[in-house]
Motif scaffolding. Structure first.
Motif, PDB file in Angstrom:
ATOM      1  N   ARG A  50      48.982 144.578  10.490  1.00 39.52           N
ATOM      2  CA  ARG A  50      47.625 144.955  10.906  1.00 39.52           C
ATOM      3  C   ARG A  50      47.056 144.081  12.018  1.00 39.52           C
ATOM      4  N   THR A  51      47.502 142.825  12.111  1.00 39.56           N
ATOM      5  CA  THR A  51      46.911 141.920  13.107  1.00 39.56           C
ATOM      6  C   THR A  51      47.737 141.792  14.376  1.00 39.56           C
ATOM      7  N   VAL A  52      48.931 142.355  14.395  1.00 40.49           N
ATOM      8  CA  VAL A  52      49.787 142.302  15.588  1.00 40.49           C
ATOM      9  C   VAL A  52      49.344 143.399  16.552  1.00 40.49           C
ATOM     10  N   ARG A  53      49.288 143.075  17.841  1.00 34.15           N
ATOM     11  CA  ARG A  53      48.877 144.060  18.850  1.00 34.15           C
ATOM     12  C   ARG A  53      49.934 145.158  18.974  1.00 34.15           C
ATOM     13  N   LYS A  54      49.480 146.416  18.905  1.00 32.68           N
ATOM     14  CA  LYS A  54      50.368 147.578  18.996  1.00 32.68           C
ATOM     15  C   LYS A  54      49.796 148.573  19.991  1.00 32.68           C
ATOM     16  N   GLY A 114      61.021 140.876  27.844  1.00 30.98           N
ATOM     17  CA  GLY A 114      62.234 140.066  27.797  1.00 30.98           C
ATOM     18  C   GLY A 114      62.319 139.139  26.607  1.00 30.98           C
ATOM     19  N   SER A 115      61.406 139.303  25.654  1.00 31.44           N
ATOM     20  CA  SER A 115      61.428 138.436  24.473  1.00 31.44           C
ATOM     21  C   SER A 115      61.057 139.248  23.235  1.00 31.44           C
ATOM     22  N   THR A 116      60.992 138.573  22.102  1.00 30.82           N
ATOM     23  CA  THR A 116      60.566 139.208  20.850  1.00 30.82           C
ATOM     24  C   THR A 116      59.215 138.677  20.395  1.00 30.82           C
ATOM     25  N   VAL A 117      58.576 137.867  21.229  1.00 33.96           N
ATOM     26  CA  VAL A 117      57.299 137.227  20.913  1.00 33.96           C
ATOM     27  C   VAL A 117      56.174 138.270  20.882  1.00 33.96           C
ATOM     28  N   THR A 118      55.380 138.254  19.790  1.00 31.53           N
ATOM     29  CA  THR A 118      54.259 139.181  19.643  1.00 31.53           C
ATOM     30  C   THR A 118      52.942 138.453  19.887  1.00 31.53           C
ATOM     31  N   SER A 119      51.855 139.142  19.629  1.00 28.63           N
ATOM     32  CA  SER A 119      50.523 138.561  19.821  1.00 28.63           C
ATOM     33  C   SER A 119      50.136 137.591  18.703  1.00 28.63           C
ATOM     34  N   VAL A 120      50.938 137.491  17.662  1.00 31.37           N
ATOM     35  CA  VAL A 120      50.657 136.578  16.547  1.00 31.37           C
ATOM     36  C   VAL A 120      51.709 135.473  16.544  1.00 31.37           C
ATOM     37  N   GLY A 180      54.392 132.988  15.649  1.00 27.49           N
ATOM     38  CA  GLY A 180      55.370 132.959  14.570  1.00 27.49           C
ATOM     39  C   GLY A 180      55.824 134.322  14.081  1.00 27.49           C
ATOM     40  N   VAL A 181      55.306 135.391  14.692  1.00 27.23           N
ATOM     41  CA  VAL A 181      55.727 136.753  14.335  1.00 27.23           C
ATOM     42  C   VAL A 181      56.494 137.327  15.514  1.00 27.23           C
ATOM     43  N   TYR A 182      57.714 137.814  15.233  1.00 26.09           N
ATOM     44  CA  TYR A 182      58.590 138.339  16.267  1.00 26.09           C
ATOM     45  C   TYR A 182      58.953 139.778  15.931  1.00 26.09           C
ATOM     46  N   ALA A 183      59.079 140.610  16.957  1.00 25.54           N
ATOM     47  CA  ALA A 183      59.387 142.025  16.747  1.00 25.54           C
ATOM     48  C   ALA A 183      60.684 142.366  17.455  1.00 25.54           C
ATOM     49  N   ALA A 184      61.464 143.259  16.817  1.00 28.06           N
ATOM     50  CA  ALA A 184      62.758 143.629  17.375  1.00 28.06           C
ATOM     51  C   ALA A 184      63.073 145.090  17.094  1.00 28.06           C
ATOM     52  N   GLY A 185      63.896 145.670  17.965  1.00 32.19           N
ATOM     53  CA  GLY A 185      64.439 146.998  17.710  1.00 32.19           C
ATOM     54  C   GLY A 185      63.422 148.111  17.713  1.00 32.19           C
ATOM     55  N   ASP A 186      63.588 148.993  16.726  1.00 31.07           N
ATOM     56  CA  ASP A 186      62.818 150.235  16.676  1.00 31.07           C
ATOM     57  C   ASP A 186      61.301 150.050  16.668  1.00 31.07           C
ATOM     58  N   VAL A 187      60.799 148.953  16.122  1.00 33.16           N
ATOM     59  CA  VAL A 187      59.345 148.779  16.057  1.00 33.16           C
ATOM     60  C   VAL A 187      58.751 148.285  17.367  1.00 33.16           C
ATOM     61  N   ALA A 188      59.622 147.801  18.274  1.00 31.42           N
ATOM     62  CA  ALA A 188      59.125 147.249  19.530  1.00 31.42           C
ATOM     63  C   ALA A 188      59.685 147.958  20.757  1.00 31.42           C
ATOM     64  N   ASP A 189      60.545 148.935  20.555  1.00 29.42           N
ATOM     65  CA  ASP A 189      61.208 149.582  21.682  1.00 29.42           C
ATOM     66  C   ASP A 189      61.009 151.097  21.656  1.00 29.42           C
ATOM     67  N   PRO A 190      59.959 151.594  22.333  1.00 31.64           N
ATOM     68  CA  PRO A 190      59.695 153.030  22.312  1.00 31.64           C
ATOM     69  C   PRO A 190      60.656 153.844  23.187  1.00 31.64           C
ATOM     70  N   VAL A 191      61.479 153.175  23.998  1.00 35.01           N
ATOM     71  CA  VAL A 191      62.374 153.890  24.896  1.00 35.01           C
ATOM     72  C   VAL A 191      63.731 154.150  24.242  1.00 35.01           C
ATOM     73  N   ALA A 243      65.150 137.767  17.817  1.00 38.44           N
ATOM     74  CA  ALA A 243      64.001 137.402  16.966  1.00 38.44           C
ATOM     75  C   ALA A 243      64.353 136.278  16.005  1.00 38.44           C
ATOM     76  N   ALA A 244      65.547 136.319  15.435  1.00 38.48           N
ATOM     77  CA  ALA A 244      65.978 135.252  14.512  1.00 38.48           C
ATOM     78  C   ALA A 244      66.028 133.914  15.233  1.00 38.48           C
ATOM     79  N   MET A 245      66.554 133.922  16.461  1.00 35.13           N
ATOM     80  CA  MET A 245      66.617 132.686  17.234  1.00 35.13           C
ATOM     81  C   MET A 245      65.220 132.202  17.612  1.00 35.13           C
ATOM     82  N   ASP A 246      64.335 133.109  17.984  1.00 33.47           N
ATOM     83  CA  ASP A 246      62.949 132.739  18.309  1.00 33.47           C
ATOM     84  C   ASP A 246      62.264 132.129  17.080  1.00 33.47           C
ATOM     85  N   ALA A 247      62.459 132.736  15.929  1.00 29.53           N
ATOM     86  CA  ALA A 247      61.829 132.251  14.698  1.00 29.53           C
ATOM     87  C   ALA A 247      62.395 130.866  14.335  1.00 29.53           C
TER      88      ALA A 247
END
Length: 106
Positions: free
Chosen positions: A50-54, A65-71, A73-84, A98-102
């Motif tokens: 709910r608090t992550v920018r969508k 070029g990254s998995t960094v979100t607006s929150v 410590g929260v990282y997004a990957a794959g289907d939830v972050a890639d509309p293309v 995302a695992a490496m970023d975390a």
């Protein structure tokens, strides 16, 4: 509404499980097909974030070029972050990012 995939004979195709599992009244059988593509949906399952920018369709924004979100410590990957591309291999690759970023954040 959604239509089930059909084989060369126009009959519905079931990939995995049984037609009864899906609530369909026909029986499962083998079909001679050249290939199959199964789409599992086009809506990202991001409702719990709910608090992550969508965007307006529910995809989570990340820094390009990254998995960094607006929150922090929260990282997004794959289907939830890639509309293309929204494909499994994209999910696997950005999931590793995302695992490496975390890990770095921790």
């Amino acid at each position: 509404g959604e239509q089930p995939a059909t084989g060369k004979d126009g009959e519905p195709v079931v990939a995995g499980g049984t037609p009864a599992d899906a609530g369909w009244p026909w029986e499962q059988r083998d079909l001679d097909v050249d290939g199959v593509f199964v789409a599992i949906g086009h809506t990202p399952n991001t409702q719990l974030f709910r608090t992550v920018r969508k965007d307006s369709e529910g995809y989570i924004y990340t820094i390009p070029g990254s998995t960094v979100t607006s929150v922090t410590g929260v990282y997004a990957a794959g289907d939830v972050a890639d509309p293309v591309y929204r494909q499994a291999i994209t999910s696997a690759g950005t999931g590793a990012m995302a695992a490496m970023d975390a890990e770095r954040w921790l």
